[in-house]
Design a protein around this motif. Structure first.
Motif, PDB file in Angstrom:
ATOM      1  N   PRO A  25     -25.945 -10.114 -23.147  1.00  0.00           N
ATOM      2  CA  PRO A  25     -25.401  -8.766 -23.389  1.00  0.00           C
ATOM      3  C   PRO A  25     -25.126  -7.997 -22.091  1.00  0.00           C
ATOM      4  O   PRO A  25     -24.130  -7.275 -21.993  1.00  0.00           O
ATOM      5  CB  PRO A  25     -26.496  -8.094 -24.220  1.00  0.00           C
ATOM      6  CG  PRO A  25     -27.206  -9.229 -24.889  1.00  0.00           C
ATOM      7  CD  PRO A  25     -27.219 -10.330 -23.872  1.00  0.00           C
ATOM      8  N   LEU A  26     -26.005  -8.160 -21.089  1.00  0.00           N
ATOM      9  CA  LEU A  26     -25.776  -7.503 -19.799  1.00  0.00           C
ATOM     10  C   LEU A  26     -24.599  -8.144 -19.076  1.00  0.00           C
ATOM     11  O   LEU A  26     -23.758  -7.448 -18.503  1.00  0.00           O
ATOM     12  CB  LEU A  26     -27.043  -7.582 -18.945  1.00  0.00           C
ATOM     13  CG  LEU A  26     -28.210  -6.696 -19.377  1.00  0.00           C
ATOM     14  CD1 LEU A  26     -29.500  -7.146 -18.729  1.00  0.00           C
ATOM     15  CD2 LEU A  26     -27.941  -5.230 -19.041  1.00  0.00           C
ATOM     16  N   TRP A  27     -24.546  -9.473 -19.083  1.00  0.00           N
ATOM     17  CA  TRP A  27     -23.443 -10.171 -18.411  1.00  0.00           C
ATOM     18  C   TRP A  27     -22.087  -9.720 -18.966  1.00  0.00           C
ATOM     19  O   TRP A  27     -21.096  -9.669 -18.231  1.00  0.00           O
ATOM     20  CB  TRP A  27     -23.600 -11.677 -18.601  1.00  0.00           C
ATOM     21  CG  TRP A  27     -24.662 -12.301 -17.749  1.00  0.00           C
ATOM     22  CD1 TRP A  27     -25.385 -11.703 -16.761  1.00  0.00           C
ATOM     23  CD2 TRP A  27     -25.122 -13.652 -17.819  1.00  0.00           C
ATOM     24  NE1 TRP A  27     -26.279 -12.593 -16.206  1.00  0.00           N
ATOM     25  CE2 TRP A  27     -26.138 -13.796 -16.837  1.00  0.00           C
ATOM     26  CE3 TRP A  27     -24.802 -14.748 -18.612  1.00  0.00           C
ATOM     27  CZ2 TRP A  27     -26.814 -15.007 -16.625  1.00  0.00           C
ATOM     28  CZ3 TRP A  27     -25.466 -15.953 -18.414  1.00  0.00           C
ATOM     29  CH2 TRP A  27     -26.456 -16.084 -17.427  1.00  0.00           C
ATOM     30  N   SER A  28     -22.038  -9.426 -20.263  1.00  0.00           N
ATOM     31  CA  SER A  28     -20.758  -9.040 -20.874  1.00  0.00           C
ATOM     32  C   SER A  28     -20.194  -7.762 -20.282  1.00  0.00           C
ATOM     33  O   SER A  28     -19.006  -7.477 -20.416  1.00  0.00           O
ATOM     34  CB  SER A  28     -20.941  -8.874 -22.390  1.00  0.00           C
ATOM     35  OG  SER A  28     -21.728  -7.734 -22.689  1.00  0.00           O
ATOM     36  N   GLU A  29     -21.068  -6.991 -19.599  1.00  0.00           N
ATOM     37  CA  GLU A  29     -20.604  -5.758 -18.943  1.00  0.00           C
ATOM     38  C   GLU A  29     -20.806  -5.820 -17.433  1.00  0.00           C
ATOM     39  O   GLU A  29     -20.858  -4.786 -16.753  1.00  0.00           O
ATOM     40  CB  GLU A  29     -21.318  -4.543 -19.545  1.00  0.00           C
ATOM     41  CG  GLU A  29     -21.022  -4.411 -21.042  1.00  0.00           C
ATOM     42  CD  GLU A  29     -21.299  -3.032 -21.599  1.00  0.00           C
ATOM     43  OE1 GLU A  29     -21.645  -2.116 -20.815  1.00  0.00           O
ATOM     44  OE2 GLU A  29     -21.146  -2.859 -22.826  1.00  0.00           O
ATOM     45  N   GLY A  30     -20.930  -7.057 -16.895  1.00  0.00           N
ATOM     46  CA  GLY A  30     -21.033  -7.229 -15.449  1.00  0.00           C
ATOM     47  C   GLY A  30     -22.354  -6.795 -14.862  1.00  0.00           C
ATOM     48  O   GLY A  30     -22.427  -6.420 -13.684  1.00  0.00           O
ATOM     49  N   LEU A  31     -23.430  -6.876 -15.649  1.00  0.00           N
ATOM     50  CA  LEU A  31     -24.749  -6.426 -15.213  1.00  0.00           C
ATOM     51  C   LEU A  31     -25.727  -7.596 -15.243  1.00  0.00           C
ATOM     52  O   LEU A  31     -25.484  -8.615 -15.888  1.00  0.00           O
ATOM     53  CB  LEU A  31     -25.256  -5.303 -16.128  1.00  0.00           C
ATOM     54  CG  LEU A  31     -24.309  -4.113 -16.321  1.00  0.00           C
ATOM     55  CD1 LEU A  31     -24.854  -3.174 -17.391  1.00  0.00           C
ATOM     56  CD2 LEU A  31     -24.100  -3.363 -15.010  1.00  0.00           C
ATOM     57  N   ASP A  32     -26.873  -7.456 -14.556  1.00  0.00           N
ATOM     58  CA  ASP A  32     -27.874  -8.516 -14.528  1.00  0.00           C
ATOM     59  C   ASP A  32     -29.175  -7.937 -13.973  1.00  0.00           C
ATOM     60  O   ASP A  32     -29.253  -6.741 -13.649  1.00  0.00           O
ATOM     61  CB  ASP A  32     -27.397  -9.693 -13.670  1.00  0.00           C
ATOM     62  CG  ASP A  32     -28.087 -11.017 -14.006  1.00  0.00           C
ATOM     63  OD1 ASP A  32     -28.958 -11.020 -14.902  1.00  0.00           O
ATOM     64  OD2 ASP A  32     -27.770 -12.029 -13.369  1.00  0.00           O
ATOM     65  N   TYR A  33     -30.190  -8.773 -13.845  1.00  0.00           N
ATOM     66  CA  TYR A  33     -31.462  -8.375 -13.229  1.00  0.00           C
ATOM     67  C   TYR A  33     -31.957  -9.514 -12.359  1.00  0.00           C
ATOM     68  O   TYR A  33     -31.709 -10.692 -12.629  1.00  0.00           O
ATOM     69  CB  TYR A  33     -32.510  -7.980 -14.274  1.00  0.00           C
ATOM     70  CG  TYR A  33     -32.700  -8.955 -15.406  1.00  0.00           C
ATOM     71  CD1 TYR A  33     -33.694  -9.935 -15.368  1.00  0.00           C
ATOM     72  CD2 TYR A  33     -31.887  -8.895 -16.534  1.00  0.00           C
ATOM     73  CE1 TYR A  33     -33.880 -10.825 -16.418  1.00  0.00           C
ATOM     74  CE2 TYR A  33     -32.059  -9.782 -17.598  1.00  0.00           C
ATOM     75  CZ  TYR A  33     -33.049 -10.740 -17.528  1.00  0.00           C
ATOM     76  OH  TYR A  33     -33.229 -11.618 -18.569  1.00  0.00           O
ATOM     77  N   ASP A  34     -32.669  -9.149 -11.293  1.00  0.00           N
ATOM     78  CA  ASP A  34     -33.063 -10.118 -10.264  1.00  0.00           C
ATOM     79  C   ASP A  34     -34.527 -10.533 -10.429  1.00  0.00           C
ATOM     80  O   ASP A  34     -35.315 -10.464  -9.494  1.00  0.00           O
ATOM     81  CB  ASP A  34     -32.820  -9.524  -8.867  1.00  0.00           C
ATOM     82  CG  ASP A  34     -32.933 -10.571  -7.760  1.00  0.00           C
ATOM     83  OD1 ASP A  34     -32.893 -11.771  -8.080  1.00  0.00           O
ATOM     84  OD2 ASP A  34     -33.078 -10.177  -6.587  1.00  0.00           O
ATOM     85  N   HIS A  35     -34.887 -10.934 -11.634  1.00  0.00           N
ATOM     86  CA  HIS A  35     -36.227 -11.520 -11.845  1.00  0.00           C
ATOM     87  C   HIS A  35     -36.144 -12.445 -13.047  1.00  0.00           C
ATOM     88  O   HIS A  35     -35.140 -12.464 -13.777  1.00  0.00           O
ATOM     89  CB  HIS A  35     -37.314 -10.456 -12.043  1.00  0.00           C
ATOM     90  CG  HIS A  35     -37.114  -9.524 -13.205  1.00  0.00           C
ATOM     91  ND1 HIS A  35     -37.273  -9.907 -14.523  1.00  0.00           N
ATOM     92  CD2 HIS A  35     -36.767  -8.209 -13.244  1.00  0.00           C
ATOM     93  CE1 HIS A  35     -37.053  -8.879 -15.317  1.00  0.00           C
ATOM     94  NE2 HIS A  35     -36.731  -7.829 -14.577  1.00  0.00           N
ATOM     95  N   GLY A  36     -37.176 -13.243 -13.245  1.00  0.00           N
ATOM     96  CA  GLY A  36     -37.200 -14.132 -14.391  1.00  0.00           C
ATOM     97  C   GLY A  36     -37.294 -13.354 -15.686  1.00  0.00           C
ATOM     98  O   GLY A  36     -37.662 -12.178 -15.720  1.00  0.00           O
ATOM     99  N   THR A  37     -36.962 -14.027 -16.778  1.00  0.00           N
ATOM    100  CA  THR A  37     -37.013 -13.396 -18.098  1.00  0.00           C
ATOM    101  C   THR A  37     -38.376 -13.562 -18.741  1.00  0.00           C
ATOM    102  O   THR A  37     -38.793 -12.731 -19.548  1.00  0.00           O
ATOM    103  CB  THR A  37     -35.918 -13.986 -19.002  1.00  0.00           C
ATOM    104  OG1 THR A  37     -34.644 -13.727 -18.411  1.00  0.00           O
ATOM    105  CG2 THR A  37     -35.944 -13.389 -20.394  1.00  0.00           C
ATOM    106  N   GLY A  38     -39.095 -14.632 -18.391  1.00  0.00           N
ATOM    107  CA  GLY A  38     -40.391 -14.843 -19.018  1.00  0.00           C
ATOM    108  C   GLY A  38     -41.315 -15.682 -18.164  1.00  0.00           C
ATOM    109  O   GLY A  38     -40.901 -16.678 -17.580  1.00  0.00           O
ATOM    110  N   HIS A  39     -42.574 -15.295 -18.088  1.00  0.00           N
ATOM    111  CA  HIS A  39     -43.605 -16.051 -17.378  1.00  0.00           C
ATOM    112  C   HIS A  39     -44.689 -16.453 -18.359  1.00  0.00           C
ATOM    113  O   HIS A  39     -44.910 -15.798 -19.381  1.00  0.00           O
ATOM    114  CB  HIS A  39     -44.212 -15.219 -16.239  1.00  0.00           C
ATOM    115  CG  HIS A  39     -44.797 -13.902 -16.697  1.00  0.00           C
ATOM    116  ND1 HIS A  39     -46.065 -13.791 -17.242  1.00  0.00           N
ATOM    117  CD2 HIS A  39     -44.281 -12.644 -16.676  1.00  0.00           C
ATOM    118  CE1 HIS A  39     -46.300 -12.521 -17.543  1.00  0.00           C
ATOM    119  NE2 HIS A  39     -45.232 -11.802 -17.228  1.00  0.00           N
TER     120      HIS A  39
END
Length: 589
Positions: free
Chosen positions: A453-467
């Motif tokens: 959903p973030l990628w669809s608007e050119g967005l992202d985050y610089d950490h893993g999704t799950g640990h």
């Protein structure tokens, strides 16, 4: 005027005839949290993050941190003394290959680096025409005159009622694996694995209840434990029984020297290089393989899973009481990051079996929420202001489980951009929570579900999704994880992980939504066994930040069902005013 630590270190390097020296953030156990006596990188640079390294040369010094700490390193480290590089994109070994002159001697402490790391460092030094040198005595330790003493807290039994399996049963199972592989012994450097194997806990480091130690488990199921004898009480000796031999840490080298001709298993990604070197010199036959406790520790048994559910129920009560208090108090402008964190800790302390936080609470108001691993201090402490977001990432250690939960809260009315991006993060969170996947799937294959959903608007985050998450152990546990980078470990039933996509706008706000989940067997779809997630965390998600029109029918249904479950399970445990607040906070969309 006292000389800076880097000046003191450079004097020691000159005495040792070293042209460069590598200072990792790690201790001998490669743990996330290290005791004050091992916080060498912090003493040298001022950087207090959980991952990093430094390289010090006569005229140049560099600190390496990952994307979580790009803002923190600027605040904590003197840029006139240290250049900053990205730990992943520009790692220390690559810098050494570029910066070391031919003939240079680059020192490292062989207790603080793994065999895999040393192999990489040595190759880089060789490519520069330099030599990698293992030091007998760490020059930084010589320079650090007021270095704290090592921790000396007791190792205590962890009851089978919480562990779900006896230590004898665990030792027998690991021994059977060693025997099947024709292996005589396995060296354990991870205190988490030793704590899990022997059903003990401790307090040698912050936030993770373990005693620091090394161990050898033999193919007959017996264990040689290397730990300061002052940490072992009569009750713990009785708990160990006859199958656990106790030795002082200084006896480890003698024990390794006795392994001549023995086949010894060692994890090249976790053990100290010094142990590998001693085994080689002893003439041991070395089997490079992962820590044999990793997978059985990661796959929680029935008792541990039930304990996790109970711990999350109590944790949900504490967090919901806090959120109700915050909703009433924050609009007045008297709540700060630090006072909010303290208040949440008060609510958690009121719960049964609570032992303390599982990591330093991240309480970021407004722009501070954009700092992924932010820690509020008296100098950065910010009031929660109307119109801003408040990101709260916290967790608890309970005797029956470990929790980790993040909620992003609107203080007053949030802006349209914040609500839209929060909803994109929520869509990713729901997509991962609802995932069904065939057995054999790894976390890297699921990561994009949370980001799409973030990628669809050119967005992202610089950490893993799950640990991964332990059972009254480390809040960050391997080998399982959900992240962009490749991880060959398939997700297996019983593994616990976080589901925590986010978005961070530097200087403005941060968003993260985190629940813990457990991998479970689902009804088979098609031809292959099917897995999915059981959501463990019980706490409302702020509906004031949700744009309902951005959610499809299935997403709306998931959120309503989750909130109905939160309401159903928590309400009987809440006081009347808090229960009334929860009813409104979980109103179906």
């Amino acid at each position: 005027m006292t000389d800076a630590p880097i000046t003191l270190l450079r004097r020691e390097l000159a005495k040792a005839k070293l042209d460069a020296f590598i200072v990792p953030r790690a201790d001998e156990h490669q743990g996330e949290y290290v005791p004050p006596s091992a916080q060498r990188l912090a003493w040298l640079t001022g950087f207090t993050g959980s991952a990093g390294a430094a390289v010090v040369m006569a005229e140049r010094a560099v600190i390496f941190v990952d994307g979580r700490y790009t803002l923190q390193v600027k605040a904590e480290v003197d840029s006139t003394l240290f250049e900053t590089r990205h730990l992943i994109e520009q790692p220390p070994h690559r810098f050494l290959a570029e910066a070391l002159p031919a003939g240079a001697r680059c020192g490292f402490d062989p207790w603080l680096h793994t065999p895999d790391q040393v192999e990489q460092l040595r190759a880089s030094c060789q490519s520069a025409g330099a030599k990698l040198v293992a030091v007998k005595t760490n020059p930084l330790d010589r320079a650090w005159k007021d270095r704290p003493a090592p921790p000396m807290t007791p190792a205590v039994p962890h009851a089978d009622a919480f562990a779900g399996r006896s230590a004898q049963d665990k030792r027998k199972a690991i021994a059977a694996e060693l025997t099947a592989r024709k292996t005589d012994a396995a060296f354990l450097s991870s205190p988490e694995s030793i704590a899990w194997l022997l059903n003990i806990r401790g307090n040698d480091v912050a936030f993770t209840p373990l005693p620091l130690s090394f161990a050898l488990i033999l193919a007959d199921g017996s264990v040689d434990l290397f730990i300061d004898p002052r940490k072992i009480s009569a009750a713990t000796r009785q708990h160990f029984g006859d199958g656990v031999r106790r030795h002082a840490p200084g006896e480890l080298e003698t024990a390794l020297a006795s392994m001549q001709g023995k086949r010894v298993r060692l994890d090249p990604a976790g053990a100290p290089f010094q142990v590998l070197d001693l085994l080689r010199k002893a003439g041991a036959r070395i089997e490079h393989a992962p820590d044999p406790c990793l997978l059985p520790r990661a796959c929680k048994n029935r008792v541990e899973l039930e304990g996790a559910r109970n711990a999350h129920l109590r944790d949900g009560v504490a967090l919901t009481r806090f959120l109700a208090w915050l909703a009433e108090t924050a609009p007045a402008g008297s709540v700060t990051e630090l006072s909010a964190a303290d208040r949440l800790e008060e609510f958690r302390r009121a719960g049964n079996l609570y032992q303390g936080p599982s990591f330093p609470t991240i309480a970021g108001a407004g722009p501070n929420g954009a700092i992924v691993h932010y820690r509020s201090t008296p100098s950065t402490n910010r009031a929660l202001r109307p119109g801003e977001l408040f990101l709260l990432d916290s967790g608890g250690q309970y005797l029956d489980g470990t929790t980790d939960v993040t909620r992003t809260i609107a203080v007053g009315t949030a802006g349209e951009e914040e609500r839209r991006r929060f909803t994109l993060v929520l869509k990713g969170h729901i997509a991962l929570a609802r995932a069904r996947f065939p057995a054999g799937t790894g976390g890297a294959q699921l990561d994009s579900l949370a980001r799409r959903p973030l990628w669809s608007e050119g967005l992202d985050y610089d950490h893993g999704t799950g640990h991964g998450v332990g059972s009254y152990l480390s809040v960050h546990e391997g080998p399982q994880r959900i992240a962009k980078n490749n991880n060959s470990q398939p997700l297996l039933p019983g593994m616990m992980l976080s589901d925590e996509p986010g978005y961070y706008k530097t200087g403005a706000y941060g968003i993260r939504i985190e629940n813990l989940v457990a991998v479970r067997q689902e009804e088979q779809i098609g031809e292959r066994p099917t897995l999915g997630f059981e959501v463990l965390t019980l706490a409302p998600i702020d509906l004031a930040l949700v744009e309902p029109d951005l959610l499809d029918e299935a997403e709306t249904g998931w959120l309503n069902a989750y909130h109905a479950r939160v309401r159903e399970q928590l309400t009987p445990l809440l006081d009347t005013p808090t229960a009334a607040w929860l009813a409104k906070a979980t109103t179906p969309l």
